[in-house]
Design a protein around this motif. Sequence first.
Motif, PDB file in Angstrom:
ATOM      1  N   UNK A  68       6.090  -2.168   3.371  1.00 35.78           N
ATOM      2  CA  UNK A  68       6.182  -0.719   2.831  1.00 35.78           C
ATOM      3  C   UNK A  68       7.308  -0.823   2.144  1.00 35.78           C
TER       4      UNK A  68
ATOM      5  N   UNK B 121       0.424  -3.951   3.159  1.00 35.93           N
ATOM      6  CA  UNK B 121       1.037  -3.003   4.104  1.00 35.93           C
ATOM      7  C   UNK B 121       0.051  -2.271   4.708  1.00 35.93           C
ATOM      8  N   UNK B 122      -1.059  -1.683   4.018  1.00 37.09           N
ATOM      9  CA  UNK B 122      -1.840  -0.985   4.752  1.00 37.09           C
ATOM     10  C   UNK B 122      -2.831  -1.564   6.022  1.00 37.09           C
ATOM     11  N   UNK B 123      -2.723  -3.022   5.581  1.00 37.05           N
ATOM     12  CA  UNK B 123      -3.500  -3.729   6.429  1.00 37.05           C
ATOM     13  C   UNK B 123      -2.779  -4.500   7.728  1.00 37.05           C
ATOM     14  N   UNK B 124      -1.468  -4.293   7.746  1.00 38.29           N
ATOM     15  CA  UNK B 124      -0.709  -4.727   8.481  1.00 38.29           C
ATOM     16  C   UNK B 124      -1.161  -4.297   9.979  1.00 38.29           C
TER      17      UNK B 124
ATOM     18  N   UNK C 113      -0.457  -3.031  -6.363  1.00 39.62           N
ATOM     19  CA  UNK C 113      -1.821  -2.670  -5.778  1.00 39.62           C
ATOM     20  C   UNK C 113      -1.704  -3.792  -4.758  1.00 39.62           C
ATOM     21  N   UNK C 114      -1.403  -5.025  -4.673  1.00 34.27           N
ATOM     22  CA  UNK C 114      -1.784  -5.768  -3.710  1.00 34.27           C
ATOM     23  C   UNK C 114      -0.717  -5.399  -2.378  1.00 34.27           C
TER      24      UNK C 114
ATOM     25  N   UNK D   3     -12.053 -10.372   3.909  1.00 33.62           N
ATOM     26  CA  UNK D   3     -11.423  -9.194   3.247  1.00 33.62           C
ATOM     27  C   UNK D   3     -10.549  -9.513   2.282  1.00 33.62           C
ATOM     28  N   UNK D   4     -10.230 -10.432   1.925  1.00 35.26           N
ATOM     29  CA  UNK D   4      -9.327 -11.237   1.069  1.00 35.26           C
ATOM     30  C   UNK D   4      -9.757 -10.550  -0.504  1.00 35.26           C
ATOM     31  N   UNK D   5      -8.882  -9.939  -0.908  1.00 35.04           N
ATOM     32  CA  UNK D   5      -9.110  -9.187  -2.033  1.00 35.04           C
ATOM     33  C   UNK D   5      -9.517 -10.327  -3.183  1.00 35.04           C
TER      34      UNK D   5
ATOM     35  N   UNK E 156      -0.243  -4.814 -10.596  1.00 37.12           N
ATOM     36  CA  UNK E 156      -1.141  -5.584  -9.818  1.00 37.12           C
ATOM     37  C   UNK E 156      -0.414  -5.763  -8.404  1.00 37.12           C
TER      38      UNK E 156
ATOM     39  N   UNK F   3     -10.991  -4.353   9.576  1.00 33.15           N
ATOM     40  CA  UNK F   3      -9.645  -4.603   9.215  1.00 33.15           C
ATOM     41  C   UNK F   3      -9.291  -5.939   8.600  1.00 33.15           C
TER      42      UNK F   3
ATOM     43  N   UNK G  43       6.666  -2.590  -0.914  1.00 35.26           N
ATOM     44  CA  UNK G  43       5.632  -1.720  -1.881  1.00 35.26           C
ATOM     45  C   UNK G  43       6.195  -0.336  -2.526  1.00 35.26           C
TER      46      UNK G  43
ATOM     47  N   UNK H 251      -2.145  -2.883  -0.390  1.00 35.19           N
ATOM     48  CA  UNK H 251      -3.277  -3.412   0.600  1.00 35.19           C
ATOM     49  C   UNK H 251      -2.816  -4.011   1.795  1.00 35.19           C
TER      50      UNK H 251
END
Lengths: 425, 827, 163
Positions: free
Chosen positions: A355, A340-343, A334-335, A86-88, A331, A169, A358, A338
Motif C-alpha cells: 500500500x 495490495x488488495x490481494x495481499x 493499477x497492478x 488470477x494472475x492478471x 499500469x 482470492x 501504491x 491489485x
Amino acid sequence: MLPQVLFQNRKPRRIATMEEYCRSGGYRVLEDIARGKYSPADICRIVGEAGLRGRGGAGFPAATKWMSVPVDGAYPRYLAANADEMEPGTFKDRMLIHVDPHTLIEGMIIAGYAISASKAFFFIRPSYDSSAMILERELERARQAGYLGDNILGSDYSFDIILHRSGGRYICGEATALLNALMGKRPNPMKPPPYPTVKGLWNRPTVVNNVETLANLPHILRNGPEWYKGLARTKTGAGTKLFCISGKVNRPGCVELPIGTPLREILEEHAGGMRAGSEFKACLPGGASTRYLTKDLLDVEMDFDSLSAVGHRLGTAAITVFDQKTCLVGVTLNLLQFFARESCGWCTPCREGLPYIRDLLWRIENGEGREEYIPMLRQMSRDVWNAYCALAPGAASPVESLLTFFEDEVREHIRLKKCPFSRPR
Amino acid sequence: MPRLVIDDLQIEVPEGTKVIEAAERLGIMIPRFCYHKALGSAGACRMCAVKFIHGPFKGLQMSCMIDAQDGMVVSTTDEEAVAFRRQVIEWLMMNHPHDCPVCDEGGQCLLQDETVSGGHGLRRYPGRKRTYHDQYLGEFIAHEMNRCIHCYRCSRFYQDFAGYRDLGPMQIANRVYFGRFRDGPLESPFAGNLVDICPTGVYTDRSSRYKARRWDLQRVPFLCIHCSLGCSTVASARYREVVRIEARFNESVNGHFICDRGRFAYPYANLADRPRRARVDGEDASLAEAVRAASGRLDQISMNAGPDAVALVASDRCSLETLAVLKRISREKGWRHPAVFPRPDLEHKTRRAVSRLDRRLAVSMRELESADFILAVGIDPVHEAPMLALALRQAFREDAGIVVMDPRPVSAPFDFDHVAIAPAEIGGCLSRITEALSALQADSAAQGKETRRPEAAGPLRADLDSRIAGIVERLRGSRNPVIVCGTDIVRDSTPDRAADLARLLLQLKARPCLFFVLPGPNSFGAVLLAESPGRSFSDVVQDIEQGKVKALLVVESDPFKNFPDRERLERALDRLDLLAAMDYLPTSVVGRAHIVLPTCTVFECGGSFINQEGRVQRVEPVHEGGIPVHQVSGGGHPPRVFSHEVPGGEIEAAWRTALEVAGYTNARDNLSILKIMAEEHPGFARCRDIPTSRSFRVLPDAGDRPPVCEETGDRAAPEAADTLEVVLVDRFFGTEELSGYSPVIQNADSEPLVFLHVRDAEPLGIAHSDWISIALEGGGLEVRAGVSAQMAEGVLVIPRHRLLEWQKLGPVPAQIPFGRISRAGKE
Amino acid sequence: MIPEALKRELLERTARAEHPREMAVDVMYALQGYYGYMSDEAMEEAAEIVGMTPLELEELATFYDFIYRRPVGRYVIRVCDSAVCWMEGYQSVVDHLTSRLGIGLGDTTADGLFSLIPVCCIGYCDRAPAMLINRKVYGELTPEKIDRILQKLATGKPAAGEE
C-alpha cells in the motif's frame, strides 16, 4: 499449422466431448495404467525424462515434485489441481477447461496414480463458475465411464476428483495457501518445511499442480518423452505452452505454441501484430508479477531458461502488451492496486509495504509526485523481496522494472505535476 | 549440536533451536514482534531479519524461521539488516497512531522500544492512517485495534496455544482485524494473557487502565495464591494500591502465562471496606490496644476454662509464616491447634496426597506438558486449577491422549475422553486399573503370555469395563503417562488409589507421573504443619456446641464462605465468649467479631506458600501497606492529611500480630520468623538460603518407603435410587474466596448453574436453564439448572458460588431426594 | 432458517468431506444463494453446519471476495479493474454503469436489483473490458451493450447468454 497438443480438439465455440477426446487417443494412457503397463515410478520417470516443468509460474520440474513424496509417506494422499487462475492477463486454465476438459481429467488421474493419491481436489476460482459447471458435468461423465471412482477400469486403483469452488482470492493460487483454503482455514501461505508433499492436506502428502501441467500428462505418456522434448523450439525447453496475449495487439487470445517461440513471432504472427497506430513499448511477458520487457528483447525465446538468462521470467506466459500511448506509471499503479488488495495480510512487507508503494505511485500519477519518491520506491521494491511468500516480490517486479527502464517517464510525471499521457479511455 | 557464530560470538545450541533463540542465549536480543518463545515462529513481522554470511543460508533471512546449523556465521548488525529492520518499523508505523501519551502500553511497549532503537523518527509516508472500530471484549480487556501491527500473536495464543475459538483474524490485506464475531466478553479464561503478549497497546488491562506508567510502579516478582498451583506473577503497586498483575515466566510451574482469575483477583487488596482499623467490642482502637485486649481475654479464658477452650482457625490462604507461628503459639499456649480445612474429608485427602508425594513421583506442571497420556480423576481443570487446563492443552497439542474421570460436565480446551462417573466410583476404577496393569505386567514378566483383560468386578456398570480396559491399554502403550488427581470431590481413599497407580507406573516407566491438585494455595503447607490426625473446622464447631471451646481466634479465614451449614455456624459462634478475627478481608466473621485485628495482604507483607507439588515459593512485599492514597484523599491528589503516620500503616502481617497476641514481643523480625519456620518443620530450614522468586521442593526423597495407607472406610455410593448425591464444586469465578471480592471479576462472572444429568432432569420436567427450586435443610434454594448429558447420573453438582446460598445445605455429605427438586415458577 | 431439505443436503455433504471445515466455503455459497448474502444469522447457521464457531467462519467470509457479508442486489455486477481491462476502458464502463444505475461503486440500487463492485482480473483479458454478473461474464463491453444487458436483467427476461 503448428503442432497442437493441448488444443488438438479445439472447436470453434464449443467444448470437445468425452467421445471426441477418446477418439483423439484420450484415456488410452489410463487404460494402459489399468492394465498395469505403468507403475507409479514409471510415470514419474517418463515425465521426468520429458522435462515437464510446472506451468503455474515457478517452472518447477513436475516429476521432481512428485518424487518428493516420501516413499513411506502416509495415506491417504491427495492431489490438488490449481485452477485458481488470477494472475492478471492470464486465462489459459479457463481456455483449457473450455476446449478439452477430459485431457485435464485424465492428466489428474495420471498424476494421482503417480503419487498414489486416492483423492484429488480441483480448486477453481469463483469467477470461473461456468468452467466449474462444465467440469462438474464432465467429471460425472468420466465417473460413469469408469475413469473415476472405485477400481478404475477394473484395476485396483481408486481415485476421485472433487471440485472445490474457491471463495476468491489471488493468494489462493499459492500452493500452500491453496491447501489451507481447501482445509477451510484462512488461506495464508505456509513456509516449508514441512513441504506439502510430506505434510499437506490434513498432514498427508499432497501434490499441487497447475492444470496446464496436468493436461500435458496424457500426451507425454501417449507419445513419449522424446516427442515431447522435440516439440520445443529451444534445447532446454520441452513441450508446448499456452500463451495468453492481451493488450494492444490485433488478435488477443490464447494460443498453443512450441515453448521457446520468439516473442516477436508470437506477437506478429499469432496475435496479429500491434494495432493500427500502436507501437510496441513494453510488455509483461508472464503475468502481472513479472518485469516489464522492453523492445530490445523482442527476439527473446519464450521459455523458462531463455527468459531468466536475460533477467525475466516466463511466469504464466501471459503476455500483456503496452503501446507508446499507455502510461506505464498508470499500469504499475493499477497492478499495485491489485497486489495490495490481494495481499493476505500475513507479513509486514506485503501488507504495509505494497500500500505504501501504491500510495507513492498514485501521487506520482496524480501530480503529487516528488523526486524523493523515486529512491524510496526503488528501495522499497527491493525490501519487499524479504516478504513471507512470493506475492510481494512479484508485485515489486513491475515497480522495479518501471524505475529501471522508464525512469524518465516517472520523472516526467513529477516534473509536469501530471500524467503526460491522456488517460486511456 | 550445531555450533554457529553470531556477531563474532560462538555458541552451541540443541538441534532445532532457531537462530533468534540462539542469539538470545548469547545475550543478543534480535528485534521481534511475532516471535514468542511459547508461540514459536510465524515469520509475519519480518523484524528479526539478520544477515547470514556463511553457511547453508545466505543473505538477509528471518532469524525466527531458520534453525541454527553448523557453520553458520550470522551478523545482526549488518548494515543491510539494520536498514531493512528500520524499513519494517516504518511500515508498521505507517498506521500506528501516535497515541503513546494516552496509551497504557506506553513505557512497556515493544513497538515503542523498537521504533526508538531502530531510529525511525521521521514520518515519510504521506498517506492517511488506517482506522478501525474497536470491540467490547468484556470487563477485563480493552481493545484498540488502531494500534495493531498484525503480529498475529493474539490469535496464535488464543486459538492455537489456548484452544479457544472466539477471537481471531478477520478481513484481508491491510484491513486484517483481530477480534470477535461480534462484541462480547472473551470466552477464554486465559484471555488476560493477550495483554502481556501483545507487543503494543491493542489489548490492555481494563482494571489498571490509566492508573500508572510502568516506570512509576513498584514491581515485584510475585506469586499467585488463587488456587493450589502457585503460578508466578509480577505484581505492581502505586500509591499503596495494587494496580496490575502480569504473568511471569516460570520454567517449572506456569511457563509464560497465567489465568484470568490470577490476573484480576487482586482488587481484594484495595477494597475501601477492608478492615483498616482494629476494633474492640465495636469501637475503633489502635492495633496495640486491640492486641492487648485480645491477649488479655484469651489468657483469661485459658485460665478460667483451660487453654483447651481456645481454638485457632486458619485457612489455606494463610502464608507459611502465619501457619508456623500459629502452630508455635498454639503449642506453647496450650491452645487448640489451628483448624485449617473447613471439612474433615478435605483435610484427610490433602494429607494423604501430600504424604504420598515424593521426589520421584511428583510431576511439575511444565513436565506435564510433555506427557503422552494423562488420566485425570476427580478434577475439572479449568475450574479447579485453571493453568492445569492450559498445560493439558499443550500435551494434547503434542498428541497426548487425555482421559478425564469425573462426574461433572467437564469442558476444557482440548479433546478428551470423559468417563462421567459418580465420585464413589472413581476410586474403584483406579484400583481396577492398577490391578489390571500389574497383572498384565506380572503376566508378561512371567512368560509373555497373552494379555489378560481386566475382569469386571464389583457393582460398577458394565460399560465401564471396556473403558477401563482402554485406559489400561493406553497406560501400557504410553512412554510418559501422568495421573492427575483432584482432592475436592473425590472420596477419602482416592488420592491413595491414584498414588498406588502412579507408583506402579513409576516402576514401569521410570518417570515421575503423579500430579495432585489440592484445595488451596497453601494446603500443602497446612498439612505439613498439621498435627496428625488434623482437625477441621467442623470439629471446632462441634466442640463449641459441646461447650469445650469458648474462644476462637480466626486468622485469615472465613467459615461463612465454606462451612456448609450456615444456621449451625451462626448458633455456634453466638455461644462463644470471645470471637477474635484477624483478616485483611471484610468477611462476615470480621463483621461479627468482638475483637478485630486487621492484617496485611501478601502484597503488603510477602510470604511463603507451598504449591500442590510441594514447591516452596516465597515473595517479598510489593508495597508497604496503608490505605491507598486514592482512598485517603477521596480521589484527589495530593492528600490533604498530613501526619507522621501512614494512614492504615500500623497493620502488620498476621504472623506478627499473632505473635503479639500470644505475648511474644521480641520475636518479630524476619530472621526470627525463618527460625520459627525451620523449627516447626525441618523442611523449611532451606527458606533461609533461597532468594525470593526462587523455589525448592520440600518433598521427601524417594526412598522405597512403602506407602503408609490409612484404611479409611469410603462413603459408599448412595443406595437409594430416589436421591441425588450433592457434589459441591469450585468454579473458575465465584467460588474462590479472594477473587470473589474483586469487583471486576464480579462484573465478569456469570450466573451459577446447578447441574444434573438429562436423565435425572427429565422425570422432573426440568430443561436446561430452567429455574428450579431445591428444598434444603436450611431453606429453599432457587437457582437455574444446567442439564447435561455429558456428566454422571445420580449427582447434583452445586457450585459453592458466592451468589448461591448453598450454605443452606446443612450437614454434608448430603443426599437430595428427587421429591425436593422441582421446577420453579420463576422465569 | 434455510429449508430443511437444503440443510439436510449440506449436512450430508459435510459428513462426506474429509473434514467438515473443508465445506466451509461451499456451505456459505449455498446459504448465500438462499439468502442473497451472508447475514449474521446466516453465518451462525452455516457455522453450525460445518462445526465451526461463527468467528472461525467469519475469518473466512471476510477474507474472500465472493462471500457477501452485506446485502447485495439480485444482480451483482463486478467490473474487472485489472491492467488489461483498465487499459481498454474500465473507467468508461464504470462511468456508464454508475450513471445508468445511479449508484457508486460498492452500492446497491434502491430497488435491490443491482450492486456494482469492482473485481480483479476475471481472466477475460482477450475480450476486455469485461464484467461478471452473478455467474456470467460479459466481454468487449460498449455502452450500448451494457444498456442491452441491464435492460434484459431489469425486465426479467432471460439474461443474455455468454457469447
